[in-house]
Write an enzyme that holds these catalytic residues in place. Sequence first.
Site, PDB file in Angstrom:
ATOM      1  N   ASP A 157       0.791  -1.232  -0.004  1.00  0.00           N
ATOM      2  CA  ASP A 157      -0.086  -0.092  -0.103  1.00  0.00           C
ATOM      3  C   ASP A 157       0.840   1.142   0.049  1.00  0.00           C
ATOM      4  O   ASP A 157       1.784   1.280   0.816  1.00  0.00           O
ATOM      5  CB  ASP A 157      -1.030  -0.027   0.970  1.00  0.00           C
ATOM      6  CG  ASP A 157      -1.996   1.064   1.223  1.00  0.00           C
ATOM      7  OD1 ASP A 157      -2.306   1.339   0.113  1.00  0.00           O
ATOM      8  OD2 ASP A 157      -2.404   1.530   2.328  1.00  0.00           O
ATOM      9  N   TYR A 205       1.161   5.439  -0.458  1.00  0.00           N
ATOM     10  CA  TYR A 205       0.796   6.670   0.025  1.00  0.00           C
ATOM     11  C   TYR A 205       1.155   8.049  -0.847  1.00  0.00           C
ATOM     12  O   TYR A 205       1.820   8.964  -0.605  1.00  0.00           O
ATOM     13  CB  TYR A 205       1.660   6.829   1.575  1.00  0.00           C
ATOM     14  CG  TYR A 205       1.455   7.840   2.559  1.00  0.00           C
ATOM     15  CD1 TYR A 205       0.206   8.002   3.068  1.00  0.00           C
ATOM     16  CD2 TYR A 205       2.229   8.800   2.835  1.00  0.00           C
ATOM     17  CE1 TYR A 205      -0.122   8.719   4.363  1.00  0.00           C
ATOM     18  CE2 TYR A 205       1.898   9.872   3.947  1.00  0.00           C
ATOM     19  CZ  TYR A 205       0.871   9.705   4.615  1.00  0.00           C
ATOM     20  OH  TYR A 205       0.557  10.337   5.789  1.00  0.00           O
ATOM     21  N   ARG A 245       1.624  16.686  12.683  1.00  0.00           N
ATOM     22  CA  ARG A 245       3.213  17.337  12.720  1.00  0.00           C
ATOM     23  C   ARG A 245       3.017  18.813  12.516  1.00  0.00           C
ATOM     24  O   ARG A 245       3.475  19.413  11.587  1.00  0.00           O
ATOM     25  CB  ARG A 245       4.077  16.665  11.812  1.00  0.00           C
ATOM     26  CG  ARG A 245       4.116  15.407  12.099  1.00  0.00           C
ATOM     27  CD  ARG A 245       5.210  14.661  11.279  1.00  0.00           C
ATOM     28  NE  ARG A 245       5.089  15.040   9.722  1.00  0.00           N
ATOM     29  CZ  ARG A 245       4.103  14.036   8.985  1.00  0.00           C
ATOM     30  NH1 ARG A 245       3.749  12.870   9.845  1.00  0.00           N
ATOM     31  NH2 ARG A 245       3.762  14.238   7.950  1.00  0.00           N
ATOM     32  N   ASP A 269      -8.805   0.235   2.497  1.00  0.00           N
ATOM     33  CA  ASP A 269      -7.831  -0.216   3.488  1.00  0.00           C
ATOM     34  C   ASP A 269      -8.312   0.430   4.727  1.00  0.00           C
ATOM     35  O   ASP A 269      -7.860   1.216   5.450  1.00  0.00           O
ATOM     36  CB  ASP A 269      -6.408   0.579   2.938  1.00  0.00           C
ATOM     37  CG  ASP A 269      -5.218   0.478   4.092  1.00  0.00           C
ATOM     38  OD1 ASP A 269      -5.379  -0.834   4.706  1.00  0.00           O
ATOM     39  OD2 ASP A 269      -4.549   1.442   4.172  1.00  0.00           O
ATOM     40  N   GLN A 298      -2.965   2.201  15.009  1.00  0.00           N
ATOM     41  CA  GLN A 298      -1.736   2.631  14.190  1.00  0.00           C
ATOM     42  C   GLN A 298      -0.999   3.549  14.723  1.00  0.00           C
ATOM     43  O   GLN A 298       0.458   3.441  14.693  1.00  0.00           O
ATOM     44  CB  GLN A 298      -2.418   2.986  12.834  1.00  0.00           C
ATOM     45  CG  GLN A 298      -1.500   3.397  11.977  1.00  0.00           C
ATOM     46  CD  GLN A 298      -2.219   4.129  10.597  1.00  0.00           C
ATOM     47  OE1 GLN A 298      -3.531   4.112  10.427  1.00  0.00           O
ATOM     48  NE2 GLN A 298      -1.714   4.839   9.697  1.00  0.00           N
ATOM     49  N   THR A 331      -4.687   6.356   0.464  1.00  0.00           N
ATOM     50  CA  THR A 331      -5.636   7.226   0.310  1.00  0.00           C
ATOM     51  C   THR A 331      -5.866   8.154  -0.762  1.00  0.00           C
ATOM     52  O   THR A 331      -4.958   8.987  -0.946  1.00  0.00           O
ATOM     53  CB  THR A 331      -5.933   7.782   1.622  1.00  0.00           C
ATOM     54  OG1 THR A 331      -5.829   6.806   2.592  1.00  0.00           O
ATOM     55  CG2 THR A 331      -7.386   8.252   1.951  1.00  0.00           C
ATOM     56  N   GLU A 380      -9.744  12.411   7.721  1.00  0.00           N
ATOM     57  CA  GLU A 380      -9.413  13.788   7.456  1.00  0.00           C
ATOM     58  C   GLU A 380     -10.867  14.417   7.312  1.00  0.00           C
ATOM     59  O   GLU A 380     -11.010  15.533   7.573  1.00  0.00           O
ATOM     60  CB  GLU A 380      -9.026  13.478   5.629  1.00  0.00           C
ATOM     61  CG  GLU A 380      -7.862  13.474   5.757  1.00  0.00           C
ATOM     62  CD  GLU A 380      -7.312  13.223   4.077  1.00  0.00           C
ATOM     63  OE1 GLU A 380      -6.858  13.934   3.596  1.00  0.00           O
ATOM     64  OE2 GLU A 380      -7.424  12.032   3.863  1.00  0.00           O
TER      65      GLU A 380
HETATM   66 MN    MN Z   1      -4.017   2.983   2.841  1.00  0.00          MN
END
Ligand code: MN
Length: 425
Positions: A128, A130, A144, A234, A241, A347, A361
Amino acid sequence: MELVGTGPSQVTSWTGVAAEHPFGLHTLPYGVFTDAVDSPPRVGVAVGDAILDLTTATRDLLPERAALFHSGSLDALLAAGRQTWTIVRQTLVRWLTDDRHAGVLTPLLLPATDVTMQLPFTVADYVDFYSCEQHAANVGRMFRPAQSPLPANWRHLPAGYHGRSGTVVVSATPITRPRCQRRLPEGTVTFGPSTALDFEAEIGFVIGTPSALGRPVPLTDFADHVFGVCLVNDWSARDIQFWESAPLGPLLGKSFATSISPWVVPLDALGAARIQPPVREPPLLPYLDDTGTEPWGLDITLEVRFNGQLVSRPPFAGMYWTAPQQLAHLTSNGACLRTGDLIASGTVSGAAPDQRGCLLELSWNGSAPLTLADGSTRSFLADGDEVSITATAPGPQGTSIGLGEVRGRISPALADGATRLDDPS
Ligand code: MN
């Protein structure tokens, strides 16, 4: 290798399927189905609202390739390679447009509502990525806030992690809320059901032709290896996580389940959807630099429905990293591809709030819960919630290519001490 354009445009079919149907003759996605309890799974191709039984049809009409459809999975077809994929697709178009085949094939066209779709192929390795800038930047802004939204490496390489292929399930499989170690906001470390269960709307690329160990796959070889695309959800437990992921990547927060759509849309169907990817800055290293190559941005629009209500329309067109770049990066160290590898995009999110591809989000990590049509609110998924992801892409002559649907409903976590799904305790 360049793709051969096999999509019919103004062609009509004796099946009566409308040209504008998302599963019209220009799509022809492959899947695996059963139609009665204990019946062996068969390979099918979607034609409008029907499924053509290819396992049975090829025995008489295409005996030299019938072995590709015998096993009740797409595995043999995936391994057969692009030349065979093109021949089979051209054959299907001929069958469905020449009414001399109607007599033989009509009994093999089954209403989609009469069958149960199965996992379409054996998932080999699952990776997967990103690769959406909006998603990665939003996560950075949330977690962050004092730093630059994107990590230092993000514009230099497509970041990703190896997932768990054994827990990839087909759409409609119930998703049991995972239990795991996590840390509560006040700092207590405990074990229990996730309270921050999320979805992630993604596109998956399915590997057909393997690559050799030690031999990187250049950008230009992408279409030789990739058979087609599917939809991916996913599922992600954010509390698990975020507690487990320092310093290494996602493990149990992702590995409990990943859902895919039952239909794999051939790469050949996406010719009209290909667009230029965004301009990348800083410039990329040569093995990732796709300027001057055939473009592999894809104008796919996803739709996310939450208990039936449309909540988001993520645009795949804006993805920073393309699938050819993901494959080139994945194999740049000599790692090989295997038939059945599933390469997910990460995503998909757009710039607008109603284009975000996950609840993290959409609810901004719970600080701005999503309000549903019934007045209830969600920061994360509740038991009983159903998430559906669908997608379409432009097809030839103004038609639309459908990617079908991936959906899943959340079942409650197992009770304390329970070890079986049917444990009543
Ligand atoms: Mn994912």
